[in-house]
Design an enzyme around this catalytic site. Structure first.
Site, PDB file in Angstrom:
ATOM      1  CG  HIS A  63      93.023  -6.773 -91.695  1.00  0.00           C
ATOM      2  ND1 HIS A  63      94.334  -7.189 -91.550  1.00  0.00           N
ATOM      3  CD2 HIS A  63      92.388  -7.769 -92.347  1.00  0.00           C
ATOM      4  CE1 HIS A  63      94.471  -8.391 -92.093  1.00  0.00           C
ATOM      5  NE2 HIS A  63      93.298  -8.770 -92.596  1.00  0.00           N
TER       6      HIS A  63
ATOM      7  CG  ASP B  16      90.783  -8.997 -95.283  1.00  0.00           C
ATOM      8  OD1 ASP B  16      91.861  -9.580 -95.067  1.00  0.00           O
ATOM      9  OD2 ASP B  16      89.941  -8.768 -94.397  1.00  0.00           O
TER      10      ASP B  16
ATOM     11  CG  MET C 125      94.087 -13.521 -98.544  1.00  0.00           C
ATOM     12  SD  MET C 125      92.555 -13.339 -97.591  1.00  0.00           S
ATOM     13  CE  MET C 125      92.462 -11.557 -97.497  1.00  0.00           C
TER      14      MET C 125
ATOM     15  CG  MET D  79      89.858 -11.766-100.423  1.00  0.00           C
ATOM     16  SD  MET D  79      88.424 -12.504 -99.652  1.00  0.00           S
ATOM     17  CE  MET D  79      88.793 -12.220 -97.918  1.00  0.00           C
TER      18      MET D  79
ATOM     19  CG  MET E 254      95.288 -16.839 -92.370  1.00  0.00           C
ATOM     20  SD  MET E 254      94.539 -15.199 -92.340  1.00  0.00           S
ATOM     21  CE  MET E 254      92.785 -15.570 -92.541  1.00  0.00           C
TER      22      MET E 254
ATOM     23  CG  HIS F 241      95.361 -10.617 -95.325  1.00  0.00           C
ATOM     24  ND1 HIS F 241      94.389 -11.293 -94.613  1.00  0.00           N
ATOM     25  CD2 HIS F 241      96.158 -11.575 -95.854  1.00  0.00           C
ATOM     26  CE1 HIS F 241      94.591 -12.593 -94.722  1.00  0.00           C
ATOM     27  NE2 HIS F 241      95.646 -12.800 -95.483  1.00  0.00           N
TER      28      HIS F 241
ATOM     29  CB  SER G   3      88.677  -7.203 -91.354  1.00  0.00           C
ATOM     30  OG  SER G   3      88.340  -7.529 -92.687  1.00  0.00           O
TER      31      SER G   3
ATOM     32  N   GLY H 232      84.548 -13.367 -94.423  1.00  0.00           N
ATOM     33  CA  GLY H 232      84.371 -12.916 -93.051  1.00  0.00           C
ATOM     34  C   GLY H 232      83.318 -13.783 -92.372  1.00  0.00           C
ATOM     35  N   GLY H 233      83.226 -13.661 -91.078  1.00  0.00           N
ATOM     36  CA  GLY H 233      82.141 -14.301 -90.341  1.00  0.00           C
ATOM     37  C   GLY H 233      82.260 -15.806 -90.145  1.00  0.00           C
TER      38      GLY H 233
ATOM     39  CG  ASP I 110      92.608 -12.127 -90.571  1.00  0.00           C
ATOM     40  OD1 ASP I 110      91.408 -12.002 -90.281  1.00  0.00           O
ATOM     41  OD2 ASP I 110      93.083 -11.817 -91.691  1.00  0.00           O
TER      42      ASP I 110
HETATM   43  C1  DX5 Z   1      89.404 -13.694 -94.103  1.00  0.00           C
HETATM   44  C2  DX5 Z   1      89.993 -12.316 -93.900  1.00  0.00           C
HETATM   45  C3  DX5 Z   1      89.689 -11.729 -92.589  1.00  0.00           C
HETATM   46  C4  DX5 Z   1      88.220 -11.494 -92.345  1.00  0.00           C
HETATM   47  C5  DX5 Z   1      87.977 -11.668 -90.882  1.00  0.00           C
HETATM   48  O1  DX5 Z   1      89.966 -14.253 -95.225  1.00  0.00           O
HETATM   49  O2  DX5 Z   1      91.411 -12.375 -94.025  1.00  0.00           O
HETATM   50  O3  DX5 Z   1      90.442 -10.536 -92.370  1.00  0.00           O
HETATM   51  O4  DX5 Z   1      87.770 -10.227 -92.715  1.00  0.00           O
HETATM   52  O5  DX5 Z   1      86.628 -11.575 -90.646  1.00  0.00           O
HETATM   53  P1  DX5 Z   1      85.983 -12.070 -89.286  1.00  0.00           P
HETATM   54  O6  DX5 Z   1      86.607 -11.250 -88.200  1.00  0.00           O
HETATM   55  O7  DX5 Z   1      84.556 -11.799 -89.483  1.00  0.00           O
HETATM   56  O8  DX5 Z   1      86.321 -13.532 -89.136  1.00  0.00           O
HETATM   57 ZN    ZN Z   2      92.592 -10.606 -93.404  1.00  0.00          ZN
END
Ligand code: DX5
Ligand code: ZN
Length: 224
Positions: free
Chosen positions: A33, A35, A69, A37, A138, A67, A8, A145-146, A176
């Site tokens: 991937h 993301d 969101m 947002m 999810m 993805h 990602s 992330g993280g 994910d």
């Molecule tokens: C969260 C995202 C993920 C995110 C995952 O909303 O959809 O794709 O980047 O990050 P990690 O792998 O750090 O949990």
């Molecule tokens: Zn994602």
């Protein structure tokens, strides 16, 4: 289905995005991937179709797993199709008419994915199975992330795998959130075949070693 590892780019260094994508592809990533947002559906703001378009223009021919969101989602689908998305995933909460939204994606020539948040039941999956190419479970609440992996996602993955297999349809199952070398095998054992990992890969000093370690975990699982 083959296992896919999907870094990602949310955790990439955005000041060097092209180089970061090149580096993870070289390190063995199967898909990227992406993301998106909107600070409305989720409390964070990231990147849009212009960024994807500019990566395509720069020559990136890899598979982009987008993805979304964002809410409302329908209007942005056309923009991402035009920008060159290969697969576009949406959350059922982001649209009033899920069937229309998924059809928009497929009619536009991309693969469609449906995403289930930790507290969203799999209810919509059965009806949607003929409209999608991928289901995404999810394992964190979307937005950042993280975050730590939510363990109850494993049971949901297993249930999604059961429903997909019962349908006989070629639908991939992605996980994910919070995926790392230490838990990727568990997710695979529960039925996932596509693994998003942001911080675990981009936060590592050696991308190739991390992806190789993930593959080793997956291979060990296959041999037992
Ligand atoms: C969260 C995202 C993920 C995110 C995952 O909303 O959809 O794709 O980047 O990050 P990690 O792998 O750090 O949990
Ligand atoms: Zn994602």
């Amino acid at each position: 289905m083959d296992h896919w590892i999907a870094p990602s780019i949310l955790s990439a260094d955005f000041s060097r995005l092209g180089a970061e994508i090149e580096a993870v592809l070289e390190a063995g990533a199967d898909v990227i991937h992406f993301d998106v947002m909107d600070n409305h559906y989720v409390p964070n703001l990231t990147i849009g179709p212009l960024v994807l378009e500019s990566l395509r223009r720069a020559g990136f021919g890899c598979f982009f797993d987008v993805h979304l969101m964002v809410k409302p989602v329908d209007r942005l689908i056309g923009d991402f199709l035009g920008a060159g998305a290969n697969l576009i995933s949406v959350h059922p909460e982001s649209t009033e008419h899920l069937h229309r939204t998924l059809s928009l994606i497929r009619d536009g020539g991309a693969q469609a994915g449906l995403v289930f948040n930790p507290a969203t039941p799999l209810q919509a999956l059965d009806e949607a199975l003929e409209l999608i190419d991928l289901a995404l479970v999810m394992s964190v609440n979307p937005g950042f992330g993280g975050q730590a992996f939510i363990e109850s996602s494993l049971g949901k993955l297993a249930e999604a795998r059961r429903r997909i297999d019962a349908s006989g349809r070629p639908v991939r199952l992605e996980i994910d959130g919070g995926i790392k070398v230490a838990n990727i095998a568990q997710a695979a054992a529960a039925g996932a075949d596509t693994f998003v990992a942001g911080s675990a890969i981009f936060g590592a000093d050696d991308y190739a070693a991390t992806i190789a370690a993930m593959r080793e975990e997956l291979a060990d699982l296959r041999s037992v």
